[in-house]
Design a protein around this motif. Structure first.
Motif, short mmCIF file in Angstrom:
data_model
loop_
_atom_site.label_atom_id
_atom_site.label_comp_id
_atom_site.label_asym_id
_atom_site.label_seq_id
_atom_site.Cartn_x
_atom_site.Cartn_y
_atom_site.Cartn_z
N LEU B 172 0.82 -1.22 0.00
CA LEU B 172 0.00 0.00 0.00
C LEU B 172 0.85 1.27 0.00
N GLY B 173 2.16 1.07 0.15
CA GLY B 173 3.08 2.21 0.14
C GLY B 173 2.89 3.15 1.32
N LEU B 174 2.50 2.60 2.47
CA LEU B 174 2.22 3.45 3.64
C LEU B 174 3.50 3.96 4.32
N GLY B 175 4.60 3.30 4.08
CA GLY B 175 5.86 3.76 4.66
C GLY B 175 5.95 3.61 6.17
N LEU B 176 5.17 2.69 6.73
CA LEU B 176 5.22 2.50 8.18
C LEU B 176 6.32 1.49 8.53
N PRO B 177 6.90 1.62 9.73
CA PRO B 177 7.91 0.63 10.13
C PRO B 177 7.23 -0.66 10.57
N ASN B 178 8.03 -1.70 10.80
CA ASN B 178 7.46 -2.92 11.38
C ASN B 178 6.99 -2.60 12.79
N PHE B 179 5.73 -2.94 13.08
CA PHE B 179 5.14 -2.54 14.36
C PHE B 179 5.90 -3.09 15.57
N LEU B 180 6.33 -4.35 15.48
CA LEU B 180 6.93 -4.98 16.66
C LEU B 180 8.39 -4.57 16.87
N LEU B 181 8.96 -3.88 15.90
CA LEU B 181 10.36 -3.44 16.05
C LEU B 181 10.46 -1.97 16.37
N SER B 182 9.33 -1.29 16.32
CA SER B 182 9.36 0.16 16.54
C SER B 182 8.85 0.49 17.93
N SER B 183 9.64 1.26 18.67
CA SER B 183 9.23 1.63 20.03
C SER B 183 7.94 2.44 20.00
N SER B 184 7.70 3.18 18.94
CA SER B 184 6.51 4.02 18.88
C SER B 184 5.27 3.24 18.44
N TRP B 185 5.47 2.19 17.66
CA TRP B 185 4.32 1.49 17.08
C TRP B 185 3.98 0.17 17.77
N ALA B 186 4.88 -0.36 18.56
CA ALA B 186 4.64 -1.69 19.16
C ALA B 186 3.37 -1.69 20.01
N MET B 187 3.18 -0.61 20.79
CA MET B 187 1.99 -0.58 21.64
C MET B 187 0.71 -0.52 20.81
N GLN B 188 0.80 0.10 19.61
CA GLN B 188 -0.38 0.16 18.75
C GLN B 188 -0.76 -1.25 18.28
N ALA B 189 0.24 -2.09 18.05
CA ALA B 189 -0.04 -3.48 17.66
C ALA B 189 -0.76 -4.20 18.80
N VAL B 190 -0.30 -3.96 20.02
CA VAL B 190 -0.93 -4.60 21.18
C VAL B 190 -2.37 -4.11 21.35
N VAL B 191 -2.57 -2.80 21.18
CA VAL B 191 -3.92 -2.22 21.30
C VAL B 191 -4.84 -2.84 20.24
N LEU B 192 -4.33 -2.92 19.02
CA LEU B 192 -5.13 -3.46 17.91
C LEU B 192 -5.56 -4.90 18.19
N VAL B 193 -4.62 -5.72 18.65
CA VAL B 193 -4.94 -7.13 18.90
C VAL B 193 -5.91 -7.25 20.09
N THR B 194 -5.69 -6.47 21.13
CA THR B 194 -6.58 -6.53 22.30
C THR B 194 -7.99 -6.09 21.90
N LEU B 195 -8.04 -5.07 21.06
CA LEU B 195 -9.33 -4.58 20.58
C LEU B 195 -10.05 -5.66 19.77
N TRP B 196 -9.31 -6.28 18.87
CA TRP B 196 -9.87 -7.35 18.03
C TRP B 196 -10.41 -8.48 18.91
N ALA B 197 -9.65 -8.80 19.95
CA ALA B 197 -10.01 -9.96 20.77
C ALA B 197 -11.19 -9.69 21.69
N ASN B 198 -11.37 -8.43 22.10
CA ASN B 198 -12.34 -8.17 23.17
C ASN B 198 -13.51 -7.27 22.83
N VAL B 199 -13.46 -6.61 21.69
CA VAL B 199 -14.49 -5.61 21.41
C VAL B 199 -15.88 -6.25 21.30
#
Lengths: 406, 324
Positions: B172-199
């Motif tokens: 998609l050419g979003l230019g985002l880093p790998n979520f699990l390797l980025s200190s800024s994005w790793a928590m977003q991956a956790v939020v996303l998965v928790t949201l998916w699992a519990n919403v």
């Protein structure tokens, strides 16, 4: 007189019966062990039965847990006074848990038990302050597993034991192409590689020293595989980076990775290419291959320590280790029993015996601190961003050193 | 109400009795007679298992953890009393504590806000459907059946470097880093998965609450010319506000305790970007064998949860409408 005779005779019969009953008194021992499969459990049960076969008055009851749960349960069982008589212990966990185990040096001396029959590095691994706390059943040096088909396709000669870091890096670079990587690395590989290169991350006083120039230089090389040379894929700080890399090796996405001989038996049928084994790459000097292994100790809380001592001698006897080796279960800690493992487990692996022999001949105990599990967790947390290029070796080691001392 | 009438009747009964009769009666306090009422006895019998369970499995461990937080217990050794040393170390020495605290609050606030907004939006959308409501409720509720650890491991493989997420981001050419390797994005991956699992849990709850909103209120509002947004804001939301309040309190509590996703996906990393209180308690207690220190952390978490819950109960007066 007749009455006296009869009384004496009855007393003699009674006492002899009592003595017979006492000598045949059953000793029930409990043994806690980890297991990975039903086949594993059957092997351990067979060993427990071997104890009863040799000592009919000793019965060993086996309880098993999965590998990860075993180490969480062990301190909980100890804290609640429910440790088994025989406690299985891995050498890397020994510094954490040796206080739960009975020192064995006096028993070894009294029975003239031959410790020299075991590979010296694993005797070192099962010891703390020169006191042996468990008899080992297996030993394993970390080695390099390689995809022989990939190496041959790239025109790389199969690596010989004792190859150098330069040769290794060159091979990994040639193997890194078309989205595939030459080498798969995990954060926990740091200490294994640093040891192999002779770099010290623990000082002479036995304390963690990750910020000395030697330790930082080793970290720089390890991080460089992913961050600079780009010969290794990035890994997340997840629980099972080792499994992820092993999976990528099995699927042909990485051509080489670090593991121990204990993984051979689980690999069969998973990779559709020829697998070879070689030693860890050495740096300037000789290779120092660290080893790990496991064995059995006697719980300090055991009420049957003498029987447990007899039992662990059977569990680590040549017959028991030959049985485990023939099943491909473990590379025996006894030097004399190792050939049976080569014949079975390593027979389809190119240079398997050669690589392990060389490593064992250059093996050293794995030097770790008593909070090593915490240190490894920090490696797991702080190396991945360094692999990705977000931090350098110095920053990484500073952070780990600082947090490990809390 | 029944208790009140008994209290009122008691003095009259005593007045009717003769003096001699009173003298012959054993002195029995009024209080004990009330305890011996048959319905009280029955209630106590039925409550006893729960009470014992609560005492053994909740109250005692809570008290034990409080006591342990003042010790240096390492699980395999005898605990020694160290006073407030664990708490002092926590607040003044541990370089990771404030990072852990801010990670926990960051996760809780973001996840809570997203969970309520997303689940409410989905619930409103489902309730507006003429057909297929049950199917969508099941679809969104399904992940809550999945063991979180198992789901997290699957998501770990999706987010792993060069995994599915990276491939999509690249294509998609979003230019985002790998979520699990980025200190800024790793928590977003956790939020996303928790949201998916519990919403799904809140979706079903909000959906049920929305279905109970009386139709005549909405019809009357429509006749008066109120649009969908106005009807939602002025009628439906106030009427389901007790459910929203309950969901908010429960979600806030669970978000402060987040552990499974972090344990499986990031182990607190990269660096300490996703280390939260729940994970730190496990790590200190069962990996580092600092059970006293872990207990102190657990009490910090308890105080945070308690404070947040009290705050929410206070604030509910302003926005929760109960049908009286």
């Amino acid at each position: 007189m007749k009455v006296l005779k009869k009384t004496l005779m009855l007393a003699a019969i009674g006492s002899s019966l009592f003595a017979t009953a006492a000598s045949a008194e059953q000793v029930n021992l409990t043994w806690q062990m980890w297991t990975g499969s039903d086949a594993d459990t059957k092997s351990w049960q067979h060993l427990a039965d071997m104890v009863t076969a040799k000592y009919p008055d000793i019965k060993v009851t086996l309880t098993t847990t999965g590998w990860v749960d075993y180490w969480t349960r062990l301190p909980v069982l100890a804290a609640s006074g429910q440790l088994a008589d025989i406690v299985s212990m891995q050498s890397l966990r020994m510094p954490n848990f040796y206080s739960l185990l009975e020192p064995l040096n006096d028993r070894i001396a009294a029975d003239k038990f031959d410790v020299g029959a075991f590979t010296p590095s694993i005797i070192g691994g099962m010891s703390v302050d020169k006191q042996l706390y468990g008899l080992p059943y297996d030993v394993g040096p970390w080695v390099i597993y390689y995809n022989q088909d990939a190496l041959e396709a790239a025109g790389i000669p199969l690596p010989k034991p004792g190859w150098t870091l330069a040769e290794f890096t060159d091979a990994a670079k040639k193997l890194t192409k078309d989205g595939k990587y030459g080498f798969g690395i995990t954060p926990q590989n740091y200490s294994v590689l640093a040891s192999a290169w002779g770099d010290k991350y623990i000082n002479d006083a036995g304390e963690l020293d990750l910020i000395n120039p030697s330790a930082v230089a080793a970290a720089d090389k390890v991080i460089g595989f992913a961050a600079k040379d780009k010969i290794a894929p990035l890994v997340p700080s997840s629980a099972d980076a080792g499994n992820v890399i092993q999976g990528r090796f099995n699927s042909g996405n990485v051509a080489m990775y670090i593991d121990g001989p204990w993984s051979i038996i689980g690999m069969k049928g998973k990779a559709n290419f020829k697998i070879g084994l070689t030693t860890l790459p050495r740096d300037q000097g000789e290779l120092s291959a660290v080893t790990a292994g496991s064995g059995f100790g006697i719980a300090t809380t055991s009420k049957n320590k003498d029987a447990a001592w007899k039992a662990i001698q059977v569990l680590t006897s040549p017959e028991a280790l030959a049985y485990l080796a023939e099943g491909g279960r473990a590379l025996p800690a006894r030097t004399a029993s190792q050939s049976s493992w080569y014949k079975v487990a390593a027979k389809d692996i190119t240079n398997g015996g050669e690589a392990i022999d060389y490593s064992l001949a250059h093996s050293v105990p794995y030097v770790i601190t008593n909070n090593w599990a915490a240190v490894e967790n920090l490696f797991n947390q702080y190396f991945p961003p360094a692999f990705a290029g977000s931090a350098d070796a110095k920053q990484t080691m500073d952070a780990i050193q600082s947090l490990a001392q809390q | 109400m029944r208790q009140l009438s008994l209290w009122q009747e008691l003095p009259r009964m005593e007045e009717d009795m003769s003096e001699s009769a009173v003298a012959e009666l054993p002195l029995q306090p009024v209080q004990s007679r009330r305890f011996l009422k048959p319905e009280t006895q029955t209630a106590m019998v039925f409550l006893l298992p729960s009470f014992l369970g609560f005492m053994i499995f909740i109250a005692l461990p809570i008290m034990a953890s409080l006591a342990l937080s003042f010790t240096n217990w390492q699980l395999i050794s005898t605990p020694a009393f160290v006073g407030f040393q664990n708490y002092i170390k926590l607040f003044t020495v541990d370089p990771a504590f404030y990072t852990i605290l801010s990670n926990t609050l960051f996760f809780a606030v973001e996840y809570l806000a997203l969970n309520v907004i997303v689940s409410l939006t989905l619930a409103v959308w489902i309730s507006s459907l003429k057909h297929g409501k049950a199917i969508f409720r099941v679809i969104f509720f399904l992940p809550t059946f999945t063991p979180t650890i198992a789901a997290s491991v699957v998501w770990l493989l999706i987010f792993t470097p060069d995994g599915l997420a990276d491939t999509i981001i690249r294509s998609l050419g979003l230019g985002l880093p790998n979520f699990l390797l980025s200190s800024s994005w790793a928590m977003q991956a956790v939020v996303l998965v928790t949201l998916w699992a519990n919403v799904g849990y809140n979706v079903v709850m909000f959906n049920a609450a929305l279905d109970l909103v009386p139709k005549q209120y909405l019809e009357a509002a429509m006749i008066d010319g109120a649009g969908p947004w106005r009807r939602f804001w002025r009628i439906r939301l106030p009427l389901i506000s007790p459910t929203v309040f309950f969901a908010t309190v429960m979600t806030a509590i669970t978000s402060l305790q987040v552990f499974d996703e972090i344990f499986a996906m990031t182990r607190g990393g990269p660096g300490s970007a996703t280390a939260t209180l729940g994970f730190a308690i496990y790590q200190k207690g069962f990996t580092n064998f600092q059970m006293g220190y872990a207990s102190a952390l657990a009490w910090v978490m308890f105080v945070m949860i308690m404070a947040l819950t009290i705050l929410q109960f206070r604030m509910q007066r302003k926005w929760v409408h109960y049908d009286e």
